[in-house]
Design an enzyme around this catalytic site. Structure first.
Site, PDB file in Angstrom:
ATOM      1  N   GLY A 134     -19.957 -12.550  21.297  1.00  0.00           N
ATOM      2  CA  GLY A 134     -21.086 -12.995  20.482  1.00  0.00           C
ATOM      3  C   GLY A 134     -20.636 -13.387  19.083  1.00  0.00           C
ATOM      4  O   GLY A 134     -19.510 -13.844  18.866  1.00  0.00           O
ATOM      5  N   SER A 135     -21.500 -13.162  18.111  1.00  0.00           N
ATOM      6  CA  SER A 135     -21.294 -13.723  16.777  1.00  0.00           C
ATOM      7  C   SER A 135     -20.105 -13.158  16.010  1.00  0.00           C
ATOM      8  O   SER A 135     -19.662 -13.769  15.031  1.00  0.00           O
ATOM      9  CB  SER A 135     -22.569 -13.542  15.937  1.00  0.00           C
ATOM     10  OG  SER A 135     -23.600 -14.366  16.438  1.00  0.00           O
ATOM     11  N   THR A 136     -19.572 -11.999  16.397  1.00  0.00           N
ATOM     12  CA  THR A 136     -18.361 -11.543  15.721  1.00  0.00           C
ATOM     13  C   THR A 136     -17.248 -12.565  15.909  1.00  0.00           C
ATOM     14  O   THR A 136     -16.369 -12.711  15.052  1.00  0.00           O
ATOM     15  CB  THR A 136     -17.880 -10.173  16.254  1.00  0.00           C
ATOM     16  OG1 THR A 136     -17.757 -10.238  17.685  1.00  0.00           O
ATOM     17  CG2 THR A 136     -18.828  -9.050  15.868  1.00  0.00           C
ATOM     18  N   PHE A 137     -17.301 -13.301  17.012  1.00  0.00           N
ATOM     19  CA  PHE A 137     -16.262 -14.282  17.313  1.00  0.00           C
ATOM     20  C   PHE A 137     -16.304 -15.480  16.369  1.00  0.00           C
ATOM     21  O   PHE A 137     -15.337 -16.245  16.291  1.00  0.00           O
ATOM     22  CB  PHE A 137     -16.391 -14.763  18.765  1.00  0.00           C
ATOM     23  CG  PHE A 137     -15.229 -15.600  19.214  1.00  0.00           C
ATOM     24  CD1 PHE A 137     -14.045 -15.002  19.631  1.00  0.00           C
ATOM     25  CD2 PHE A 137     -15.310 -16.982  19.207  1.00  0.00           C
ATOM     26  CE1 PHE A 137     -12.966 -15.773  20.026  1.00  0.00           C
ATOM     27  CE2 PHE A 137     -14.234 -17.758  19.615  1.00  0.00           C
ATOM     28  CZ  PHE A 137     -13.056 -17.151  20.022  1.00  0.00           C
TER      29      PHE A 137
END
Length: 561
Positions: free
Chosen positions: A295-298
């Site tokens: 998800g958005s950590t990427f």
């Protein structure tokens, strides 16, 4: 005629002489050993397995003295008395004990892993033919702490999973022997004539684990597990400079001293799985054995690639109307009304999907995969635990605009938590890709270093300039953006939140996660917290932000120098 008889006798004598030469010279060693086997009974003395220590020399895996009780049929004088005593002291059925006691064999094992107190009591009866040998059983003083990292041993004291199996060649010692003389009937003679070959204990393993940090992480994980009724909660705390792991939690853990007893979560399982399958799942380390969509950590990887290729700058501007259309696909932002006009820093602070779709398409498929490879995301990390899972991702040739767009914000591929944290470490430590690891050094029983363990490190996988820019952006995420609930007074923290939707999307199940490092300007610690399928509110910043704050409030005064 007489001459013929003399010749025959002479030939027979030559044959006998030749046979004697063969037996005494050619097969002499073989028959000597056979004689010794008849005259001596050999018993193994198990070597003490090496200890596993935390970074402060606290013992986290040790040994407990136990006994093996056995009988020698020919030496027993009062069979019924021996059977009665063994049944009472070992809590065994008479039928089972009698079968072994009355069996005509050199030595018959009755029971192993008997508590030393009971073994001493059985020895005090002084029954002929009853033997009590001291042995070792693996013992874990903190029970379930770091269970899915440490692993455990089998009945033979060999490692089965975790660090116990990874470092088995160092931890295992060399067994000793007791050679007891016997008569022709196999009855042991005076034990004063016994010969002993003393065992050599195994080496000790020093790890980077810190039991204080591990305990803080476990407390936070179990509180979240209960409060959010999640499937599991994972926590990793690592030194981003060298890859030493200070803590790894996968709640719920299991009791290392009873590893074959199913925990409540698995004993109540109604799926019809076999006990072995349930045990395998119970022992599973989600941080390294399971993959997930980050998800958005990427987005930090997409940002790193774009900054490295000078495709964006910190003040590049974007417009978010609440969605973006790629080919025939409409991809929405988590803020459906849109963020409007924003620069790249605020696009990251707001975790805006349309911004990162735009940036990902600028990077392009080839360079996107190139940076994933540079940051170690297309292969396993080499962590010193068995069973590390690999990346699940599209073949590069099959990636179109839509696939690239979704990958740019962490969907449509899967990695492990430890893979992501390793990549994040490289992004914030100045650009060096380290190998995550627990083992630090091997020591002997005198606490002398035998071997310092070394791990691969790739220098300058990204530039220091890009690393500095990423630290600046990610500090803004925590100070003013979606990660603001992780702020800790007196410390500069950087990080990134994520709320990833699990497959199938229709099930509406989520993983909430947060990666954070500190101090933001000179990272000494990096952490990852994952909550699988939190009930109720499921957003990463809301669910995991406060957990990261609690973690860092507890450990930063202790870790940051």
């Amino acid at each position: 005629m007489m001459l013929i008889y003399v010749c025959i006798i002479y030939i027979m004598m030559l044959g006998v002489f030749g046979k004697l030469v063969y037996i005494m010279v050619v097969k002499g060693e073989y028959y000597s050993q056979k004689a010794l086997d008849v005259q001596e009974r050999e018993r193994r003395i198990k070597a003490a397995r090496g200890k596993i220590l935390d970074r402060n020399n606290n013992v986290i895996a040790s040994n407990k003295t136990v006994c093996t009780v056995s009988v020698i049929h020919r030496q027993i004088r009062d069979t019924d008395a021996v059977i009665k005593m063994l049944c009472e002291e070992l809590d065994l059925e008479e039928k089972e004990v009698r079968k072994k006691v009355e069996k005509v064999s050199v030595r018959e094992k009755i029971k192993s892993n008997v508590d030393k107190e009971i073994g001493d009591k059985i020895r005090s009866y002084d029954f002929d033919g009853v033997k009590v040998d001291e042995d070792y059983k693996r013992y874990y003083p903190y029970s379930s702490m770091a269970s899915k990292v440490l692993g455990f041993t089998g009945a033979d004291n060999q490692g089965i999973v975790g660090l116990e199996v990874k470092y088995d060649k160092y931890l295992q010692g060399r067994d000793g022997l007791i050679l007891t003389p016997t008569d022709s009937r196999g009855i042991e003679l005076d034990t004063a004539l016994e010969e002993r070959v003393e065992p050599v204990p195994g080496y000790n393993l020093v790890t980077g684990i810190d039991i204080n940090i591990q305990k803080y992480c476990e407390q936070i994980a179990y509180n979240a597990l209960g409060a959010k009724q999640a499937n599991y909660v994972s926590v990793i705390v690592m030194n981003p400079r060298n890859g030493e792991i200070m803590a790894m939690v996968n709640a719920p853990e299991f009791d290392l001293n009873n590893p074959y007893s199913l925990t409540e979560e698995f004993s109540n399982d109604t799926s019809g799985k076999s006990k072995q399958d349930l045990l395998n799942n119970m022992w599973r380390n989600q941080c390294i054995n399971d993959t997930y969509e980050p998800g958005s950590t990427f987005k930090i990887v997409t940002a790193t690639a774009a900054l490295s290729e000078n495709l964006v700058s910190l003040d590049s501007t974007f417009n978010c109307p609440g969605f973006v259309v790629v080919d025939d696909r409409r991809i929405r932002c988590h803020k459906t009304t849109g963020h409007g006009s924003q620069d790249f820093v605020h696009g990251t602070m707001n975790s805006c999907n349309p911004v990162f779709v735009n940036v990902g398409l600028r990077v392009g498929v080839k360079k996107f995969y190139n940076y994933m490879d540079k940051l170690g995301l297309l292969k396993t990390t080499g962590i010193d635990l068995p069973g590390e899972a690999g990346t699940i991702i599209h073949k590069q040739k099959n990636v179109g605009n839509v696939e690239l767009a979704t990958m740019s914000f962490g969907q449509s591929f899967q990695i492990t938590p430890v893979q992501f944290l390793t990549a994040a470490s490289a992004i914030v430590n100045g650009g060096n890709l380290v190998t995550p690891h627990f083992g630090v050094e091997i020591r002997n029983e005198n606490n002398e270093t035998v071997k310092k363990l070394k791990y691969n490190e790739k220098k300058n996988v990204i530039s220091k300039d890009v690393s500095e820019k990423m630290k600046y952006i990610l500090e803004k995420v925590v100070a003013e953006g979606t990660g603001n609930k992780a702020q800790v007074e007196g410390y500069r923290i950087g990080g990134k939140t994520a709320t990833s939707q699990k497959l199938p999307r229709s099930a509406r199940k989520y993983i909430a996660s947060f990666m954070a490092f500190a101090p933001a300007n000179d990272p000494q610690v990096i952490a990852m917290i994952i909550v699988d399928e939190p009930q109720g509110v499921y957003y990463g910043g809301t669910v995991v932000g406060p957990l990261m704050k609690q973690l860092y409030e507890n450990i930063l005064p202790y870790v940051v120098k």
